[in-house]
Motif scaffolding. Structure first.
Motif, PDB file in Angstrom:
ATOM      1  N   ALA A 115      27.657  23.335  49.017  1.00 36.24           N
ATOM      2  CA  ALA A 115      28.173  24.340  48.068  1.00 36.24           C
ATOM      3  C   ALA A 115      29.639  24.105  47.769  1.00 36.24           C
ATOM      4  O   ALA A 115      30.091  24.209  46.618  1.00 36.24           O
ATOM      5  CB  ALA A 115      27.960  25.738  48.637  1.00 36.24           C
ATOM      6  N   THR A 116      30.388  23.775  48.773  1.00 37.89           N
ATOM      7  CA  THR A 116      31.816  23.539  48.580  1.00 37.89           C
ATOM      8  C   THR A 116      32.050  22.273  47.769  1.00 37.89           C
ATOM      9  O   THR A 116      32.975  22.215  46.943  1.00 37.89           O
ATOM     10  CB  THR A 116      32.507  23.418  49.945  1.00 37.89           C
ATOM     11  N   LYS A 117      31.227  21.251  47.971  1.00 40.69           N
ATOM     12  CA  LYS A 117      31.364  20.046  47.164  1.00 40.69           C
ATOM     13  C   LYS A 117      31.091  20.342  45.690  1.00 40.69           C
ATOM     14  O   LYS A 117      31.755  19.788  44.789  1.00 40.69           O
ATOM     15  CB  LYS A 117      30.399  18.970  47.665  1.00 40.69           C
ATOM     16  N   ALA A 118      30.086  21.201  45.396  1.00 42.38           N
ATOM     17  CA  ALA A 118      29.792  21.567  44.007  1.00 42.38           C
ATOM     18  C   ALA A 118      30.956  22.316  43.365  1.00 42.38           C
ATOM     19  O   ALA A 118      31.343  22.053  42.216  1.00 42.38           O
ATOM     20  CB  ALA A 118      28.520  22.410  43.941  1.00 42.38           C
ATOM     21  N   GLN A 119      31.532  23.240  44.134  1.00 40.09           N
ATOM     22  CA  GLN A 119      32.684  23.978  43.622  1.00 40.09           C
ATOM     23  C   GLN A 119      33.876  23.056  43.418  1.00 40.09           C
ATOM     24  O   GLN A 119      34.625  23.181  42.436  1.00 40.09           O
ATOM     25  CB  GLN A 119      33.041  25.096  44.598  1.00 40.09           C
ATOM     26  N   ALA A 120      34.051  22.098  44.321  1.00 41.62           N
ATOM     27  CA  ALA A 120      35.155  21.148  44.183  1.00 41.62           C
ATOM     28  C   ALA A 120      34.974  20.274  42.953  1.00 41.62           C
ATOM     29  O   ALA A 120      35.935  19.952  42.246  1.00 41.62           O
ATOM     30  CB  ALA A 120      35.249  20.274  45.447  1.00 41.62           C
ATOM     31  N   ALA A 121      33.723  19.917  42.646  1.00 40.42           N
ATOM     32  CA  ALA A 121      33.473  19.123  41.450  1.00 40.42           C
ATOM     33  C   ALA A 121      33.788  19.926  40.194  1.00 40.42           C
ATOM     34  O   ALA A 121      34.370  19.410  39.218  1.00 40.42           O
ATOM     35  CB  ALA A 121      32.020  18.657  41.439  1.00 40.42           C
ATOM     36  N   LEU A 122      33.411  21.232  40.196  1.00 34.79           N
ATOM     37  CA  LEU A 122      33.718  22.086  39.044  1.00 34.79           C
ATOM     38  C   LEU A 122      35.219  22.250  38.882  1.00 34.79           C
ATOM     39  O   LEU A 122      35.745  22.188  37.754  1.00 34.79           O
ATOM     40  CB  LEU A 122      33.041  23.443  39.228  1.00 34.79           C
ATOM     41  N   ASP A 123      35.919  22.454  39.945  1.00 38.24           N
ATOM     42  CA  ASP A 123      37.379  22.603  39.876  1.00 38.24           C
ATOM     43  C   ASP A 123      38.028  21.306  39.408  1.00 38.24           C
ATOM     44  O   ASP A 123      39.047  21.336  38.696  1.00 38.24           O
ATOM     45  CB  ASP A 123      37.934  22.990  41.236  1.00 38.24           C
ATOM     46  N   GLN A 124      37.493  20.198  39.767  1.00 33.27           N
ATOM     47  CA  GLN A 124      38.047  18.929  39.314  1.00 33.27           C
ATOM     48  C   GLN A 124      37.836  18.760  37.816  1.00 33.27           C
ATOM     49  O   GLN A 124      38.718  18.252  37.092  1.00 33.27           O
ATOM     50  CB  GLN A 124      37.381  17.779  40.081  1.00 33.27           C
ATOM     51  N   THR A 125      36.680  19.224  37.299  1.00 36.09           N
ATOM     52  CA  THR A 125      36.420  19.175  35.858  1.00 36.09           C
ATOM     53  C   THR A 125      37.382  20.084  35.107  1.00 36.09           C
ATOM     54  O   THR A 125      37.910  19.723  34.034  1.00 36.09           O
ATOM     55  CB  THR A 125      34.970  19.586  35.573  1.00 36.09           C
ATOM     56  N   SER A 126      37.625  21.280  35.644  1.00 37.62           N
ATOM     57  CA  SER A 126      38.580  22.203  35.028  1.00 37.62           C
ATOM     58  C   SER A 126      39.969  21.601  34.992  1.00 37.62           C
ATOM     59  O   SER A 126      40.719  21.769  34.010  1.00 37.62           O
ATOM     60  CB  SER A 126      38.583  23.533  35.776  1.00 37.62           C
ATOM     61  N   LEU A 127      40.338  20.894  36.030  1.00 36.80           N
ATOM     62  CA  LEU A 127      41.653  20.257  36.070  1.00 36.80           C
ATOM     63  C   LEU A 127      41.757  19.184  34.992  1.00 36.80           C
ATOM     64  O   LEU A 127      42.788  19.067  34.306  1.00 36.80           O
ATOM     65  CB  LEU A 127      41.903  19.658  37.461  1.00 36.80           C
ATOM     66  N   ALA A 128      40.703  18.396  34.831  1.00 35.23           N
ATOM     67  CA  ALA A 128      40.725  17.353  33.805  1.00 35.23           C
ATOM     68  C   ALA A 128      40.845  17.961  32.406  1.00 35.23           C
ATOM     69  O   ALA A 128      41.558  17.435  31.533  1.00 35.23           O
ATOM     70  CB  ALA A 128      39.466  16.499  33.924  1.00 35.23           C
ATOM     71  N   ARG A 129      40.135  19.091  32.168  1.00 32.10           N
ATOM     72  CA  ARG A 129      40.212  19.749  30.858  1.00 32.10           C
ATOM     73  C   ARG A 129      41.612  20.299  30.629  1.00 32.10           C
ATOM     74  O   ARG A 129      42.143  20.201  29.497  1.00 32.10           O
ATOM     75  CB  ARG A 129      39.180  20.875  30.781  1.00 32.10           C
ATOM     76  N   ALA A 130      42.223  20.890  31.643  1.00 25.76           N
ATOM     77  CA  ALA A 130      43.569  21.433  31.487  1.00 25.76           C
ATOM     78  C   ALA A 130      44.569  20.328  31.196  1.00 25.76           C
ATOM     79  O   ALA A 130      45.515  20.517  30.402  1.00 25.76           O
ATOM     80  CB  ALA A 130      43.960  22.193  32.755  1.00 25.76           C
TER      81      ALA A 130
END
Length: 440
Positions: A115-130
């Motif tokens: 679960a934490t890896k999935a959340q980390a992947a989502l946060d990494q995508t948000s960082l790339a978009r920002a």
């Protein structure tokens, strides 16, 4: 008739007196002869083993008692709680470094990690978009900083859960041999529970203590011999450490040596005999320790030497006057006929060597009781000595001995000064019975 009876009675009494007197006399002579026999009888010679004292090389050493331990050895314990899921080793198994030995139940931790890896992947995508919006100029700096912090926190949480998951496994910190498992499948373990011992048996370290007066004799790198029991010391090692501090209560210094144990004959915790080898010395008088006897009066040995000449029959001195011949002998000599003048010519033809050769034969036949090859009698002398160092069944003699002395090494029981002995060196007391049987 009365006179005849008196005569008969007197004869009977006389016969009784003679018989009784004869019996008493015989008993008296028998007792007297027995006493004289035992008074003049010499005790039989005791059989002993001997050795000749001679200077030899001496390898001194410092002896001590030590304990063997593995150069690397630990008791493996678990860091976290859990139920034993799988035991991946068995007793006395050799394991490699970082090999997994125990697996605890980690289903919950694995789910949290996913679960934490999935959340980390989502946060990494948000960082790339920002970052992309910031590059186009439509995104704010606050949004970018928030996305970067969220992605970093998620990555750290993944690492944390991965570390918790790794704690559910027990691994070997180094290569070695494991012991007997102390846990069972399905057992609940608390942090710090001992699971198994791990020992690296290829190299052993031996810790021992020596007196403080022997400290100047030791240095790093000196050779050390070790043995498990008896006089044999088949293992060799080197000194790796000397404690710079002397224990004030015991006045001992702790020393550590390392020994190669690739054959696995030494076991951690084992009692061992230690001997630090010192430089060799020459011209040292040493004897087997069996030759030395200790008493309240001191240490002594028995030296074997031939009996003194005074104990044999004295010979006539050169200046001693011979007794005058008797009258009968003079008459007999006078009655001998004169020498035949014809014989000297015949006797002169005999070589002088024949007469010389005949003389020893005449001397040998003069005493037929003594054989020609009879050895002189041997007696003992008790000598007090000053012993020194001891090494491998030998003891150094500092005073009281000289090179060439023959010393008793076995059979000292009930020996005394001046006693006659017989030497039998077929058995060497310095060697074990099994070793002598093998050599024979």
């Amino acid at each position: 008739m009365r006179i005849f009876r008196i005569f008969i009675i007197a004869m009977v009494l006389l016969v009784l007196v003679v018989v009784v007197g004869g019996i008493v006399g015989i008993n008296f002579m028998r007792d007297y002869g027995t006493k004289q026999f035992f008074a003049t009888m010499k005790p039989p010679a005791a059989t002993v083993s001997t050795t000749i004292v001679k200077p030899s090389s001496w390898t001194p050493g410092v002896e001590a008692i030590g304990t063997a331990n593995a150069v690397r050895g630990v008791e493996l314990t678990v860091e976290t709680t859990g139920i034993v899921k799988d035991i991946l080793f068995h007793a006395n198994q050799k394991v490699a470094a970082n090999g997994v030995l125990l697996q605890l139940d980690d289903a919950v931790e694995r789910a949290d990690l996913e679960a934490t890896k999935a959340q980390a992947a989502l946060d990494q995508t948000s960082l790339a978009r920002a970052i992309e919006l910031q590059r186009r100029g439509v995104g704010s700096d606050v949004t970018l900083d928030t996305a970067r912090a969220t992605a970093s926190a998620s990555a750290s949480q993944v690492n944390k859960l991965q570390a918790v998951l790794d704690q559910k496994q027990l691994t070997a910190p180094f290569a070695g041999t494991v012991g007997i498992p102390k846990i069972d499948l399905g057992q609940y373990l608390a942090p710090g529970t001992s699971v198994v011992t791990l020992q690296d048996l290829d190299t052993m370290r031996v810790d021992f203590s020596i007196p403080e007066q022997d400290l100047p004799l030791l240095k790093i790198g000196q050779t050390v011999k070790l043995g498990i029991g008896g006089s044999d010391m088949p293992y060799a090692g080197t000194i790796r450490g000397i404690n710079p501090k002397i224990d004030p209560s015991s006045r001992l210094v702790t020393v550590r040596a390392e020994v190669d144990n690739t054959e696995g004959k030494l076991t951690p915790g084992q009692f061992v005999q230690v001997r630090v080898v010192l430089p060799q010395e020459n011209n040292v008088l040493a004897l087997p320790q069996t030759a030395l006897t200790s008493s309240l009066y001191g240490d002594f040995i028995f030296v074997v030497h031939p009996a003194k000449v005074a104990e044999a029959a004295p010979a006539a001195k050169p200046d001693e006057k011979l007794p005058a011949p008797s009258a009968d002998k003079s008459v007999a000599d006078a009655a001998k006929p004169a020498a035949d003048p014809a014989k000297p010519a015949a006797d002169a033809t005999k070589p002088a060597s024949d007469a010389a050769a005949a003389k020893p034969a005449d001397q040998a036949s003069a005493d037929p009781a003594k054989p020609a090859d009879a050895k002189p009698a041997l007696v003992l002398s008790q000598v007090f000595v000053k012993p020194g160092r001891r090494n491998e069944g030998m003891v150094e003699i500092l005073q009281g001995l000289a090179p060439g002395d023959e010393v008793v090494t076995a059979g000292q029981n009930r020996l005394f000064n001046g006693m006659s002995v017989a030497v039998d060196n077929t058995i060497d007391p310095t060697k074990s019975a099994n070793k002598q049987a093998t050599e024979q």
